[in-house]
Design an enzyme around this catalytic site. Structure first.
Site, PDB file in Angstrom:
ATOM      1  N   ARG A  58      64.965  41.239  56.809  1.00  0.00           N
ATOM      2  CA  ARG A  58      65.780  40.368  57.685  1.00  0.00           C
ATOM      3  C   ARG A  58      67.021  41.126  58.161  1.00  0.00           C
ATOM      4  O   ARG A  58      68.041  41.198  57.448  1.00  0.00           O
ATOM      5  CB  ARG A  58      66.207  39.106  56.938  1.00  0.00           C
ATOM      6  N   GLN A  76      53.569  35.915  63.212  1.00  0.00           N
ATOM      7  CA  GLN A  76      54.834  35.913  63.976  1.00  0.00           C
ATOM      8  C   GLN A  76      55.359  37.332  64.140  1.00  0.00           C
ATOM      9  O   GLN A  76      55.489  38.069  63.163  1.00  0.00           O
ATOM     10  CB  GLN A  76      55.841  35.052  63.181  1.00  0.00           C
ATOM     11  N   HIS A 159      63.755  44.082  67.837  1.00  0.00           N
ATOM     12  CA  HIS A 159      64.444  42.829  67.472  1.00  0.00           C
ATOM     13  C   HIS A 159      65.798  43.137  66.819  1.00  0.00           C
ATOM     14  O   HIS A 159      66.037  42.806  65.650  1.00  0.00           O
ATOM     15  CB  HIS A 159      63.531  42.070  66.497  1.00  0.00           C
ATOM     16  N   GLU A 263      67.572  41.653  72.135  1.00  0.00           N
ATOM     17  CA  GLU A 263      66.333  42.382  71.874  1.00  0.00           C
ATOM     18  C   GLU A 263      65.699  42.910  73.167  1.00  0.00           C
ATOM     19  O   GLU A 263      65.224  42.114  73.983  1.00  0.00           O
ATOM     20  CB  GLU A 263      65.357  41.449  71.169  1.00  0.00           C
TER      21      GLU A 263
END
Ligand code: TA6
Length: 296
Positions: A58, A76, A159, A263
């Protein structure tokens, strides 16, 4: 150099002559640190991040490939961020400090298992470079190596989680008046208003056909992050805000105040490659002092 990181996961540390540094884990091909010459961390990684496969880390710069978000049948954001990459032995295997540039080449190719979920052969080469002024560059090259003549299509995003001092004092410039798909309103299409974007609540927008340069201004730090990108026409802006922050196990309840995802991506028009064809997507990040005063 190649060394052991958290939980014994291997990572490569890049150092630049003036003291900038960067770290990339072989797990996920995942950049988790970019520090300036004062040793200040410029990327956000959650204090509750899992450094444990198969969960993605994360923060830092997750590589979303071959599918952005849930735009397809894969998990995902696709599988690349949950795979173990290798150091690419074709080009020089270790950081070569030619003209004080430090870089590492990583490579991801599908295993038999992978072919079951995404039935395509590809070579994904990721080069992470720390430039002379401390700029962090990521270059992705995806080549279709199918021998069955089949093309394939994919969507992609870097990301990137930027570290900010206070989200309510951050502005994004370069996305004004553009169209975007609002993930919070069934991805319907809207047009952005005319001045810089500021943040008072959850934001999850896919801006379309964006300029090559986007700026993220941090008022308190008097610092501007600049993203320069090639081959990545779209840009996602995401902050989960408080409710979503609480709903993520690997994210601190108040950490939304100290991060912003911008992103560089290819989403609206998936990239299609015929066998033998290669796509290149590049983003270059820099952190420059800025005299921005809020309300300017
Ligand atoms: O890039 C924005 C987004 O698609 C959000 O919708 C949110 O899901 C975020 O990515 C994080 O996704 P992750 O799978 O990393 O939790």
């Amino acid at each position: 150099e190649l060394c052991k990181g958290i939980n014994g996961l291997e990572k490569v540390v890049l150092r630049e002559v003036r003291g900038f540094s960067a770290e990339v884990y072989l797990y996920g091909g995942h950049v988790t640190s970019w520090k300036n010459e004062h040793g200040e961390e410029l990327l956000f990684v959650s204090s509750k991040a899992n450094f444990k496969p198969p969960k993605p880390i994360r923060g830092g710069i997750p590589i979303c490939f071959s599918q952005f978000s849930n735009l397809g049948s894969l998990e995902q954001h696709g599988f690349a961020r949950n795979r173990l990459w290798s150091v690419d032995t074709d080009p020089p295997p270790f950081p070569t400090t030619s003209s004080n540039k430090a870089f590492i080449d990583l490579i991801l190719k599908p295993t038999e298992e992978d072919m079951k979920i995404w039935p395509h052969s590809y070579e994904f080469r990721l080069r992470v470079t720390l430039g002379p002024g401390g700029d962090l560059m990521l270059t992705s090259r995806v080549r279709n190596t199918n021998t069955d003549g089949k093309p394939f299509s994919f969507t992609f995003a870097y990301h990137t989680y930027f570290s900010v001092s206070d989200i309510s004092e951050v502005r994004v410039e370069g996305l004004e008046t553009l169209d975007y798909l609002d993930n919070l309103q069934n991805r319907e299409r809207f047009t952005e208003q005319g001045d810089a974007i500021t943040f008072e609540s959850e934001v999850d927008k896919i801006y379309l056909s964006t300029p090559t340069k986007i700026a993220i201004l941090d008022h308190e730090k008097k610092r501007t992050f600049v993203i320069r990108k090639d081959g990545l026409p779209d840009a996602v802006v995401w902050n989960p805000w408080d409710k979503k922050a609480k709903a993520m196990a690997d994210f601190g309840d108040d950490e939304y105040k100290y991060m912003l995802c911008v992103e560089a991506a290819a989403i609206e028009k998936p990239i299609t490659l015929k066998p033998g064809e290669e796509w290149k997507g590049r983003q270059e990040l820099s952190a420059v002092p800025s005299s921005y005063c809020s309300g300017q």
